[in-house]
Design a protein around this motif. Structure first.
Motif, PDB file in Angstrom:
ATOM      1  N   ASN A   1      70.307  61.176   9.663  1.00  0.00           N
ATOM      2  CA  ASN A   1      69.997  62.161  10.710  1.00  0.00           C
ATOM      3  C   ASN A   1      68.541  62.599  10.647  1.00  0.00           C
ATOM      4  O   ASN A   1      68.233  63.779  10.633  1.00  0.00           O
ATOM      5  CB  ASN A   1      70.926  63.378  10.606  1.00  0.00           C
ATOM      6  CG  ASN A   1      72.379  63.010  10.787  1.00  0.00           C
ATOM      7  OD1 ASN A   1      72.720  62.221  11.656  1.00  0.00           O
ATOM      8  ND2 ASN A   1      73.243  63.547   9.958  1.00  0.00           N
ATOM      9  N   SER A   2      67.651  61.630  10.617  1.00  0.00           N
ATOM     10  CA  SER A   2      66.235  61.925  10.480  1.00  0.00           C
ATOM     11  C   SER A   2      65.445  61.311  11.645  1.00  0.00           C
ATOM     12  O   SER A   2      65.825  61.501  12.797  1.00  0.00           O
ATOM     13  CB  SER A   2      65.736  61.437   9.114  1.00  0.00           C
ATOM     14  OG  SER A   2      64.465  61.981   8.823  1.00  0.00           O
ATOM     15  N   THR A   3      64.395  60.544  11.338  1.00  0.00           N
ATOM     16  CA  THR A   3      63.502  60.043  12.390  1.00  0.00           C
ATOM     17  C   THR A   3      63.513  58.527  12.545  1.00  0.00           C
ATOM     18  O   THR A   3      62.969  58.011  13.522  1.00  0.00           O
ATOM     19  CB  THR A   3      62.054  60.466  12.096  1.00  0.00           C
ATOM     20  OG1 THR A   3      61.641  59.881  10.856  1.00  0.00           O
ATOM     21  CG2 THR A   3      61.930  61.983  12.032  1.00  0.00           C
ATOM     22  N   GLY A   4      64.065  57.798  11.589  1.00  0.00           N
ATOM     23  CA  GLY A   4      64.104  56.349  11.679  1.00  0.00           C
ATOM     24  C   GLY A   4      62.838  55.661  11.215  1.00  0.00           C
ATOM     25  O   GLY A   4      62.581  54.520  11.565  1.00  0.00           O
ATOM     26  N   LYS A   5      62.062  56.330  10.385  1.00  0.00           N
ATOM     27  CA  LYS A   5      60.869  55.670   9.846  1.00  0.00           C
ATOM     28  C   LYS A   5      61.291  54.846   8.628  1.00  0.00           C
ATOM     29  O   LYS A   5      62.245  55.186   7.925  1.00  0.00           O
ATOM     30  CB  LYS A   5      59.780  56.672   9.491  1.00  0.00           C
ATOM     31  CG  LYS A   5      60.125  57.614   8.380  1.00  0.00           C
ATOM     32  CD  LYS A   5      59.011  58.597   8.088  1.00  0.00           C
ATOM     33  CE  LYS A   5      59.478  59.557   7.012  1.00  0.00           C
ATOM     34  NZ  LYS A   5      58.510  60.564   6.682  1.00  0.00           N
ATOM     35  N   SER A   6      60.555  53.749   8.384  1.00  0.00           N
ATOM     36  CA  SER A   6      60.963  52.864   7.293  1.00  0.00           C
ATOM     37  C   SER A   6      59.774  52.196   6.627  1.00  0.00           C
ATOM     38  O   SER A   6      58.702  52.053   7.215  1.00  0.00           O
ATOM     39  CB  SER A   6      61.911  51.780   7.824  1.00  0.00           C
ATOM     40  OG  SER A   6      61.250  50.942   8.749  1.00  0.00           O
ATOM     41  N   HIS A   7      60.019  51.802   5.390  1.00  0.00           N
ATOM     42  CA  HIS A   7      59.135  50.916   4.634  1.00  0.00           C
ATOM     43  C   HIS A   7      60.066  49.919   3.951  1.00  0.00           C
ATOM     44  O   HIS A   7      60.847  50.291   3.072  1.00  0.00           O
ATOM     45  CB  HIS A   7      58.310  51.681   3.606  1.00  0.00           C
ATOM     46  CG  HIS A   7      57.490  50.751   2.761  1.00  0.00           C
ATOM     47  ND1 HIS A   7      57.929  50.266   1.565  1.00  0.00           N
ATOM     48  CD2 HIS A   7      56.275  50.193   2.980  1.00  0.00           C
ATOM     49  CE1 HIS A   7      57.010  49.451   1.059  1.00  0.00           C
ATOM     50  NE2 HIS A   7      56.006  49.398   1.907  1.00  0.00           N
ATOM     51  N   ILE A   8      59.989  48.670   4.382  1.00  0.00           N
ATOM     52  CA  ILE A   8      60.935  47.651   3.920  1.00  0.00           C
ATOM     53  C   ILE A   8      60.167  46.493   3.294  1.00  0.00           C
ATOM     54  O   ILE A   8      59.276  45.932   3.923  1.00  0.00           O
ATOM     55  CB  ILE A   8      61.794  47.098   5.079  1.00  0.00           C
ATOM     56  CG1 ILE A   8      62.363  48.212   5.960  1.00  0.00           C
ATOM     57  CG2 ILE A   8      62.874  46.165   4.557  1.00  0.00           C
ATOM     58  CD1 ILE A   8      63.399  49.076   5.330  1.00  0.00           C
ATOM     59  N   ASP A   9      60.534  46.130   2.061  1.00  0.00           N
ATOM     60  CA  ASP A   9      59.945  44.969   1.393  1.00  0.00           C
ATOM     61  C   ASP A   9      61.018  44.323   0.525  1.00  0.00           C
ATOM     62  O   ASP A   9      61.200  44.672  -0.637  1.00  0.00           O
ATOM     63  CB  ASP A   9      58.742  45.384   0.545  1.00  0.00           C
ATOM     64  CG  ASP A   9      58.060  44.206  -0.138  1.00  0.00           C
ATOM     65  OD1 ASP A   9      58.370  43.042   0.215  1.00  0.00           O
ATOM     66  OD2 ASP A   9      57.230  44.453  -1.028  1.00  0.00           O
ATOM     67  N   THR A  10      61.756  43.381   1.133  1.00  0.00           N
ATOM     68  CA  THR A  10      62.885  42.760   0.433  1.00  0.00           C
ATOM     69  C   THR A  10      62.558  41.386  -0.139  1.00  0.00           C
ATOM     70  O   THR A  10      63.351  40.837  -0.886  1.00  0.00           O
ATOM     71  CB  THR A  10      64.086  42.580   1.386  1.00  0.00           C
ATOM     72  OG1 THR A  10      63.751  41.591   2.375  1.00  0.00           O
ATOM     73  CG2 THR A  10      64.467  43.891   2.050  1.00  0.00           C
ATOM     74  N   GLY A  11      61.422  40.816   0.274  1.00  0.00           N
ATOM     75  CA  GLY A  11      61.133  39.442  -0.099  1.00  0.00           C
ATOM     76  C   GLY A  11      61.797  38.437   0.835  1.00  0.00           C
ATOM     77  O   GLY A  11      61.630  37.232   0.684  1.00  0.00           O
ATOM     78  N   VAL A  12      62.562  38.942   1.805  1.00  0.00           N
ATOM     79  CA  VAL A  12      63.233  38.107   2.806  1.00  0.00           C
ATOM     80  C   VAL A  12      62.754  38.621   4.168  1.00  0.00           C
ATOM     81  O   VAL A  12      63.260  39.629   4.675  1.00  0.00           O
ATOM     82  CB  VAL A  12      64.774  38.194   2.694  1.00  0.00           C
ATOM     83  CG1 VAL A  12      65.445  37.302   3.729  1.00  0.00           C
ATOM     84  CG2 VAL A  12      65.231  37.842   1.281  1.00  0.00           C
ATOM     85  N   GLY A  13      61.781  37.942   4.742  1.00  0.00           N
ATOM     86  CA  GLY A  13      61.109  38.423   5.943  1.00  0.00           C
ATOM     87  C   GLY A  13      62.035  38.772   7.093  1.00  0.00           C
ATOM     88  O   GLY A  13      61.889  39.820   7.724  1.00  0.00           O
ATOM     89  N   PHE A  14      62.995  37.907   7.387  1.00  0.00           N
ATOM     90  CA  PHE A  14      63.905  38.169   8.501  1.00  0.00           C
ATOM     91  C   PHE A  14      64.750  39.411   8.222  1.00  0.00           C
ATOM     92  O   PHE A  14      64.985  40.221   9.129  1.00  0.00           O
ATOM     93  CB  PHE A  14      64.796  36.955   8.772  1.00  0.00           C
ATOM     94  CG  PHE A  14      65.646  37.112   9.993  1.00  0.00           C
ATOM     95  CD1 PHE A  14      65.090  37.082  11.257  1.00  0.00           C
ATOM     96  CD2 PHE A  14      67.015  37.298   9.871  1.00  0.00           C
ATOM     97  CE1 PHE A  14      65.878  37.243  12.394  1.00  0.00           C
ATOM     98  CE2 PHE A  14      67.807  37.449  11.001  1.00  0.00           C
ATOM     99  CZ  PHE A  14      67.240  37.421  12.262  1.00  0.00           C
ATOM    100  N   LEU A  15      65.192  39.600   6.989  1.00  0.00           N
ATOM    101  CA  LEU A  15      65.961  40.793   6.642  1.00  0.00           C
ATOM    102  C   LEU A  15      65.098  42.042   6.778  1.00  0.00           C
ATOM    103  O   LEU A  15      65.589  43.084   7.236  1.00  0.00           O
ATOM    104  CB  LEU A  15      66.544  40.678   5.230  1.00  0.00           C
ATOM    105  CG  LEU A  15      67.426  41.851   4.790  1.00  0.00           C
ATOM    106  CD1 LEU A  15      68.650  42.007   5.697  1.00  0.00           C
ATOM    107  CD2 LEU A  15      67.855  41.673   3.341  1.00  0.00           C
TER     108      LEU A  15
END
Length: 190
Positions: A20-34
């Motif tokens: 229930n926030s703003t939907g901001k993200s920082h994503i680094d999974t090593g799997v680009g499509f994910l």
């Protein structure tokens, strides 16, 4: 913001989220499509999401994708249970060009997955069979009943992206605050 770390022989994952926030993200999974799918999930669910994963992607992406689903689902469960003053049920049909994917879900505390998408080719280097593995791990650990069903479409990228967006929107709707419903169950517990 709550955080969970999971370290195994195959993966080292840390995820932080705030519902229930703003939907901001920082994503680094090593799997680009994910990464792309989780950024979209965050944006449309209004869940702030920070994901880092170092996995054995030199073998393949399976462990990273599944383990991220486990940790993300666990954090969702910690954030919503016991369900109180939330709508509980959520539904969304998301279109992306020719594709349409529906999601119906229940914050039931009873995990179940129905997954019906026709995914039969890779998207770049991404094995599309991992989408079902992700959602299975997510649903089981979030303890939600989750139905993800293809309505129409042929483009594999569009189908997968529509599935992540439909789950995000349905989840956002299910987590909508509603003081009137109290505990949304005749059992008085979820």
């Amino acid at each position: 913001m709550i955080t969970q770390t999971r370290k195994t022989k195959e993966t080292d994952i840390t995820i932080s989220l705030k519902i229930n926030s703003t939907g901001k993200s920082h994503i680094d999974t090593g799997v680009g499509f994910l990464d792309h799918m989780l950024e979209s999930f965050s944006k449309h669910s209004l869940i702030d999401l920070d994901v880092t994963c170092k996995g054995d992607t030199h073998i393949d992406d399976h462990h990273s994708v599944e383990d991220i689903g486990i940790v993300l689902g666990s954090l969702i469960a910690k954030s919503i249970y016991p369900v109180k003053n939330m709508e509980r049920f959520g539904s969304a049909n998301i279109v992306m060009d020719e594709a349409c994917v529906s999601c119906d879900l229940d914050l039931s505390n009873r995990p179940f997955l129905v997954f019906n998408l026709d995914l039969n080719q890779k998207v770049g280097n991404f094995d599309t069979e991992l989408v079902e593995e992700f959602f299975r791990a997510f649903a089981l650990n979030a303890k939600i009943t989750l139905h993800v069903v293809q309505q129409r479409g042929k483009n594999t990228h569009h189908l997968i992206e529509a599935s992540f967006k439909s789950v995000a929107v349905a989840l956002r709707r299910a987590m909508t605050k509603n003081e009137k419903v109290g505990i949304p169950s005749t059992k008085d517990v979820l």
